[in-house]
Design a protein around this motif. Structure first.
Motif, mmCIF file in Angstrom:
data_model
loop_
_atom_site.group_PDB
_atom_site.id
_atom_site.type_symbol
_atom_site.label_atom_id
_atom_site.label_comp_id
_atom_site.label_asym_id
_atom_site.label_seq_id
_atom_site.Cartn_x
_atom_site.Cartn_y
_atom_site.Cartn_z
ATOM 1 N N ARG A 1 -22.338 0.932 -12.403
ATOM 2 C CA ARG A 1 -22.190 -0.547 -12.762
ATOM 3 C C ARG A 1 -22.901 -1.622 -12.143
ATOM 4 O O ARG A 1 -23.419 -2.441 -13.014
ATOM 5 C CB ARG A 1 -20.743 -0.843 -12.548
ATOM 6 N N ASN B 1 -23.608 -15.096 -22.237
ATOM 7 C CA ASN B 1 -22.320 -14.979 -21.554
ATOM 8 C C ASN B 1 -21.765 -13.631 -22.126
ATOM 9 O O ASN B 1 -20.675 -13.138 -21.508
ATOM 10 C CB ASN B 1 -21.523 -16.106 -21.830
ATOM 11 N N GLN B 2 -22.318 -12.896 -22.891
ATOM 12 C CA GLN B 2 -21.742 -11.586 -23.421
ATOM 13 C C GLN B 2 -22.403 -10.494 -23.199
ATOM 14 O O GLN B 2 -21.998 -9.384 -23.044
ATOM 15 C CB GLN B 2 -21.875 -11.530 -25.090
ATOM 16 N N PRO C 1 -20.836 -8.353 -19.641
ATOM 17 C CA PRO C 1 -19.758 -7.522 -20.096
ATOM 18 C C PRO C 1 -19.958 -6.388 -21.306
ATOM 19 O O PRO C 1 -19.345 -5.319 -21.219
ATOM 20 C CB PRO C 1 -18.672 -8.588 -20.821
ATOM 21 N N LEU D 1 -21.488 -3.520 -19.163
ATOM 22 C CA LEU D 1 -20.507 -2.893 -18.492
ATOM 23 C C LEU D 1 -19.702 -1.962 -19.515
ATOM 24 O O LEU D 1 -19.353 -0.796 -19.116
ATOM 25 C CB LEU D 1 -19.781 -3.701 -17.585
ATOM 26 N N VAL D 2 -19.384 -2.317 -20.600
ATOM 27 C CA VAL D 2 -18.662 -1.630 -21.433
ATOM 28 C C VAL D 2 -19.295 -0.288 -21.910
ATOM 29 O O VAL D 2 -18.837 0.689 -21.906
ATOM 30 C CB VAL D 2 -18.057 -2.280 -22.789
ATOM 31 N N LEU E 1 -11.216 -0.772 -17.460
ATOM 32 C CA LEU E 1 -12.416 -1.909 -17.466
ATOM 33 C C LEU E 1 -12.672 -2.033 -18.971
ATOM 34 O O LEU E 1 -13.108 -3.278 -19.233
ATOM 35 C CB LEU E 1 -13.675 -1.469 -16.575
ATOM 36 N N LEU F 1 -12.639 -5.844 -20.510
ATOM 37 C CA LEU F 1 -13.983 -6.296 -20.898
ATOM 38 C C LEU F 1 -13.830 -6.612 -22.321
ATOM 39 O O LEU F 1 -14.446 -7.979 -22.735
ATOM 40 C CB LEU F 1 -15.135 -5.871 -20.431
ATOM 41 N N THR F 2 -13.267 -5.837 -23.063
ATOM 42 C CA THR F 2 -13.025 -6.020 -24.553
ATOM 43 C C THR F 2 -12.513 -7.247 -24.903
ATOM 44 O O THR F 2 -12.687 -8.263 -25.794
ATOM 45 C CB THR F 2 -12.513 -4.853 -25.117
ATOM 46 N N GLN G 1 -12.022 -9.787 -22.842
ATOM 47 C CA GLN G 1 -12.966 -10.964 -22.383
ATOM 48 C C GLN G 1 -13.878 -11.574 -23.281
ATOM 49 O O GLN G 1 -14.326 -12.645 -23.451
ATOM 50 C CB GLN G 1 -13.569 -10.587 -21.054
ATOM 51 N N LEU G 2 -14.383 -10.558 -24.031
ATOM 52 C CA LEU G 2 -15.244 -10.718 -24.950
ATOM 53 C C LEU G 2 -14.652 -11.322 -26.450
ATOM 54 O O LEU G 2 -15.457 -11.691 -27.326
ATOM 55 C CB LEU G 2 -16.114 -9.284 -25.308
#
Length: 475
Positions: free
Chosen positions: A313, A373-374, A377, A380-381, A440, A444-445, A447-448
């Motif tokens: 990660r 900003n994307q 995340p 990490l996805v 996670l 994260l999905t 958050q996006l």
């Protein structure tokens, strides 16, 4: 009137009925109006009909004392009065003198006598007023042009400078006589540089052919200083579309260019600073990844795997900053290059798997960019989905393929991670599954603000698709 020849009368009537800027009239021996055109009738302030049959004294009582000796002199056979000037008071403008240029000619009869007077008159007052208005207008225009800080001039089509407003003369410390009447390219402003002179000469030729010429040029000013100008040369045409003059104009953009240079310098400094920030963040993340790797060597296998996952990660985040640093673009991240680098990193980290599992990426090098900003995340996805496929999809000795694809799908970017492994176990529910990696992915999905399409449980192979909201697809 009966004494005048009928043919002559018909001719006079035809002439008087035609439009003319000159006032005309025929008077008989009693100084009564026999004919008068509308121009002179308007000057006198009465209609044509009101003149006919009436005397000059009746129509122009204030002016008659001045006009009478001249008119009677013509009737009595003395020399005609041609183009003389007289100031008289007109009925429609009492108290004001009107300036006239007139001609009184005798009308000879067949018996040799004078049958009347032919009058021709031009109202000079109106002409003088028009000339004065034009002169005042020109003065006003000159004052306006001289008050402008912009440079404005007038040239003949061959490039000879005819007029220049005060601003360029004052800025150069020269007088009008120093430049007027000379070819524009030979004037003080351009004579410091043969290259500028040649360009200005060609610009005049192009403008004389109908082109509008515009360019930033450097002019010489007072004390041999330089000023950068936004220069334009425009052809001026008459009503018949003929080019009669060329109009040069310019504004000083030295301050604007200086401000632009300061802005560009500040942007360069900002770019260098951001590069350094991303470079240091990447280095720090790589140090953290190395520390995790060292730690994993001295712990139990279960803990070692957890540390390895955390290291992956951190590496995924470090790769994001590495690409931003390399591309010199700190607003967006191209998915294609990033996914290939991430796949290579995971291939190196899982060396024991790469001989039996084929890893590939299908994504363009450009055209699929995401906001900064994307970036982390999304990284990490994708990292979690790849690790999940490598760890759980093929078992200890299974073979197959893991593919990552990125493409446009209905105005959204679709990132798909697919494998040919065992697939999700029957009864799998991502909402209750306890795996840290897939939890996670869910967080994260959200958050996006994206959508995750999960694979069907209990079937071979897995296909995860992340749909990113990115707005309208670029053309």
């Amino acid at each position: 009137m009966d004494r005048f020849d009928p043919l002559w009368l018909a001719t006079v009537q035809a002439v008087f009925s035609a439009d003319s800027p000159v006032g005309k009239a025929v008077l008989d021996r009693g100084l009564r109006y026999v004919f008068i055109n509308k121009t002179l009738a308007a000057f006198n302030g009465c209609s044509i009909e009101d003149h006919l049959g009436h005397t000059v004294e009746e129509i122009l009582p204030e002016a008659y004392p001045i006009l009478a000796p001249l008119l009677h002199g013509v009737l009595e056979g003395s020399a005609p009065h041609a183009e003389f000037r007289v100031s008289v008071e007109m009925p429609h403008a009492p108290g004001a003198l009107s300036e006239w240029e007139a001609t009184y000619l005798p009308i000879p009869m067949e018996d040799g006598t004078v049958g009347g007077v032919y009058v021709q008159a031009v109202n000079l007052t109106a002409k003088l007023l028009a000339e004065q208005a034009l002169a005042n207008s020109e003065k006003q225009l000159r004052r306006v042009l001289d008050s402008l800080f912009a440079f404005v001039g007038v040239m003949s089509p061959d490039g000879t400078l005819l007029e220049a407003n005060r601003a360029p003369l004052k800025a150069a410390g020269i007088d009008a006589q120093d430049v007027l009447g000379r070819p524009f390219w030979e004037t003080y402003w351009w004579s410091y540089s043969p290259e500028i002179q040649d360009w200005m000469r060609q610009a005049c030729v192009r403008a004389a052919q109908g082109q509008v010429v515009r360019k930033d040029v450097t002019a010489r000013m007072v004390d041999d200083t330089r000023m950068t100008l936004d220069f334009m040369l425009v052809p001026m045409r008459d009503d018949n579309d003929r080019i009669t003059h060329l109009i040069p104009s310019a504004i000083d953009i030295s301050d604007r260019l200086a401000a632009q240079q300061r802005t560009e310098s500040a942007l360069r400094e900002r770019t260098v600073l951001l590069q350094e920030v991303h470079h240091r963040v990447k280095n720090n993340l790589q140090i953290i990844a190395s520390l995790l790797n060292l730690q994993a060597r001295n712990v139990a296998p279960e803990a070692s795997q957890a540390l390895q996952d955390s290291q992956n990660r951190v590496v995924a985040m470090a790769l994001t900053h590495q690409l931003l640093y390399e591309r010199n673009d700190f607003s967006t991240l191209e998915l294609g290059p990033y996914l290939r680098r991430l796949m290579a990193s995971l291939r190196d980290a899982h060396g024991e798997i790469r001989h039996r599992v084929d890893l590939r990426v299908d994504a363009p090098d450009s055209g699929l960019s995401i906001d900064l900003n994307q970036a982390v995340p999304v990284a990490l996805v994708v990292n979690e989905l790849l690790i999940n496929a490598l760890k759980h999809g093929f078992g200890v000795d299974g073979q197959g393929e893991v593919a990552v694809r990125a493409e446009w799908s209905d105005q959204r970017i679709a990132v798909t991670v697919a494998d040919t492994g065992k697939g999700l176990p029957a009864g799998f529910d991502f909402r209750t599954f306890s795996s840290l990696g897939l939890r996670l992915v869910t967080l994260l999905t959200e958050q996006l603000g994206a959508e995750m399409r999960w694979p069907m449980a209990g079937q071979p192979g897995s296909v995860f698709t992340l749909l990113l909201p990115t707005g309208v697809r670029p053309s």
